[in-house]
Design an enzyme around this catalytic site. Structure first.
Site, PDB file in Angstrom:
ATOM      1  N   LYS A  46      17.571 -49.679  31.446  1.00 40.52           N
ATOM      2  CA  LYS A  46      18.079 -50.635  32.430  1.00 40.52           C
ATOM      3  C   LYS A  46      19.496 -51.114  32.137  1.00 40.52           C
ATOM      4  O   LYS A  46      20.124 -51.735  32.993  1.00 40.52           O
ATOM      5  CB  LYS A  46      17.119 -51.823  32.548  1.00 40.52           C
ATOM      6  CG  LYS A  46      15.797 -51.439  33.203  1.00 40.52           C
ATOM      7  CD  LYS A  46      16.005 -50.993  34.639  1.00 40.52           C
ATOM      8  CE  LYS A  46      14.708 -50.630  35.324  1.00 40.52           C
ATOM      9  NZ  LYS A  46      14.913 -50.193  36.709  1.00 40.52           N
ATOM     10  N   SER A 274       5.454 -46.594  28.738  1.00 39.65           N
ATOM     11  CA  SER A 274       5.914 -45.809  29.894  1.00 39.65           C
ATOM     12  C   SER A 274       6.466 -44.462  29.434  1.00 39.65           C
ATOM     13  O   SER A 274       6.343 -43.454  30.138  1.00 39.65           O
ATOM     14  CB  SER A 274       6.952 -46.576  30.724  1.00 39.65           C
ATOM     15  OG  SER A 274       8.151 -46.755  30.019  1.00 39.65           O
TER      16      SER A 274
HETATM   17  N1  PMP Z   1       9.741 -48.039  31.724  1.00 37.99           N
HETATM   18  C1  PMP Z   1      10.119 -49.285  31.428  1.00 37.99           C
HETATM   19  C2  PMP Z   1       9.738 -49.838  30.086  1.00 37.99           C
HETATM   20  C3  PMP Z   1      10.811 -50.055  32.360  1.00 37.99           C
HETATM   21  O1  PMP Z   1      11.190 -51.315  32.063  1.00 37.99           O
HETATM   22  C4  PMP Z   1      11.109 -49.492  33.632  1.00 37.99           C
HETATM   23  C5  PMP Z   1      11.779 -50.326  34.667  1.00 37.99           C
HETATM   24  N2  PMP Z   1      10.851 -51.122  35.396  1.00 37.99           N
HETATM   25  C6  PMP Z   1      10.701 -48.188  33.897  1.00 37.99           C
HETATM   26  C7  PMP Z   1      10.039 -47.489  32.915  1.00 37.99           C
HETATM   27  C8  PMP Z   1      10.878 -47.542  35.244  1.00 37.99           C
HETATM   28  O2  PMP Z   1      12.205 -47.300  35.632  1.00 37.99           O
HETATM   29  P1  PMP Z   1      12.601 -47.386  37.170  1.00 37.99           P
HETATM   30  O3  PMP Z   1      12.604 -48.840  37.548  1.00 37.99           O
HETATM   31  O4  PMP Z   1      13.970 -46.790  37.227  1.00 37.99           O
HETATM   32  O5  PMP Z   1      11.615 -46.635  37.971  1.00 37.99           O
END
Ligand code: PMP
Length: 326
Positions: A46, A274
């Site tokens: 991010k 994630s």
């Molecule tokens: N993994 C984590 C730990 C995140 O903070 C985010 C953002 N919400 C994502 C994955 C997903 O990324 P995106 O918002 O670009 O889909």
């Protein structure tokens, strides 16, 4: 390719140009590569949208120098925006539902941002409406709104994707990426299609999340422990583009926990849930390519590991599955 070999003037110059590293628990003939986003200064993917969105908003005149950014966020986006806001001379205010990680809220405050809590029972919806109410009170405030702002996906189209293509000299057959806002996936997928329309694109979500509904699938809604990806309200997401996505892979908490433990022990990756879910899905895609089930322009799979496990130690990420989910 990296700027990190020479002295730099600002921490903002260290955003991006993260390493791409091979994941070894995958078929020998179909390599899987992961982009390690914890190498960013705020330790997550991010940071990319933090600096990209604020620079564009300033350039366009949507945000005045010395102005205020207000964002409803549960975590990494707040940290990325706080780093950029601090270095670009902007004020930052984050509206965070109470239940979210105390570590992340402390990091935002340490970076000079103001953190306002909303009641847990009001959910993310409560934080969003409070952020918009607050913006009315300031005459110089902007709410970037990562779930609906195309600049979020543009950041990945302009930075994450070109870095991957440069590292692999264009030999990318499949892109397998977790979806929270879907900014990472959509930005990378758009770039991939311009380079090679036959690229296979897969979204990754937790079991119980509803992104699959965008592709007409019957999803069974449920709770999940995986953080940062998934949605219970697809209608609040304006960025996901179904026409760019071939398949959605829903990965369970148990398989994810096993993989994040394995990634640390066997491959030295201290990554969070994630990333582990994305790894499970990327390996599945590689096995399908290896078995001749998927036609791809190159036999190479790319995924993204969004952040580090250190941010979740207090949540028991490395304890047993039962303790983590309990
Ligand atoms: N993994 C984590 C730990 C995140 O903070 C985010 C953002 N919400 C994502 C994955 C997903 O990324 P995106 O918002 O670009 O889909």
């Amino acid at each position: 390719m990296t700027t990190h070999e020479r002295p730099l003037d600002s921490v903002l110059e260290t955003v991006g140009e993260t390493p791409l590293v091979r994941i070894h628990d995958a078929p020998e003939d179909v390599p899987v590569y992961a982009k390690l986003e914890s190498f960013n200064p705020g330790a997550s993917v991010k940071d990319r949208i933090g600096v990209y969105m604020l620079e564009r908003l300033l350039e366009r005149g949507d945000l005045e120098p010395g102005g205020t950014v207000i964002e409803p966020t549960a975590g990494n986006t707040g940290i990325g925006l706080a780093i950029a806001a601090g270095q670009l001379g902007l004020n930052a205010v984050f509206v965070v539902p109470e239940k979210f990680s105390v570590e992340k809220q402390q990091l935002m405050a340490a970076l000079g941002a103001e953190v306002i809590n909303t009641p847990t029972e009001d959910g993310m919806g409560g934080a969003i409406s409070r952020a918009h109410d607050l913006a009315e009170e300031f005459d110089d405030a902007v709410v970037p709104q990562q779930f609906s702002n195309p600049l979020n996906a543009d950041a990945h189209y302009e930075t994450t994707a070109p870095e991957v293509y440069e590292a692999l000299e264009g030999e990318v057959g499949a892109i397998v990426v977790g979806c929270g806002t879907a900014g990472t996936l959509v930005g990378m997928a758009r770039y991939a299609f311009e380079r090679e329309p036959a690229t296979y694109v897969a979204a990754v979500e937790p079991e119980g999340s509803l992104f699959g509904e965008f592709l007409g699938e019957d999803c069974e809604e449920g709770e999940y422990k995986i953080e940062g990806i998934g949605t219970h309200e697809p209608s609040t997401n304006d960025l996901f583009e179904p026409e760019l996505v071939d398949d959605v892979y829903a990965i369970g908490d148990r398989e994810t926990h096993k993989e994040l433990t394995r990634l640390a022990r066997e491959e030295g990756h201290l990554v969070a849930s994630s990333a582990a879910a994305a790894s499970v899905a990327a390996k599945r895609v590689a096995r399908r390519i290896d078995a001749g089930e998927l036609a791809v322009p190159h036999e190479t799979v790319v995924t993204v590991f969004p952040d580090s496990s250190e941010r979740y130690l207090s949540k028991g990420i490395y304890r047993s599955f039962e303790e983590w989910t309990g």
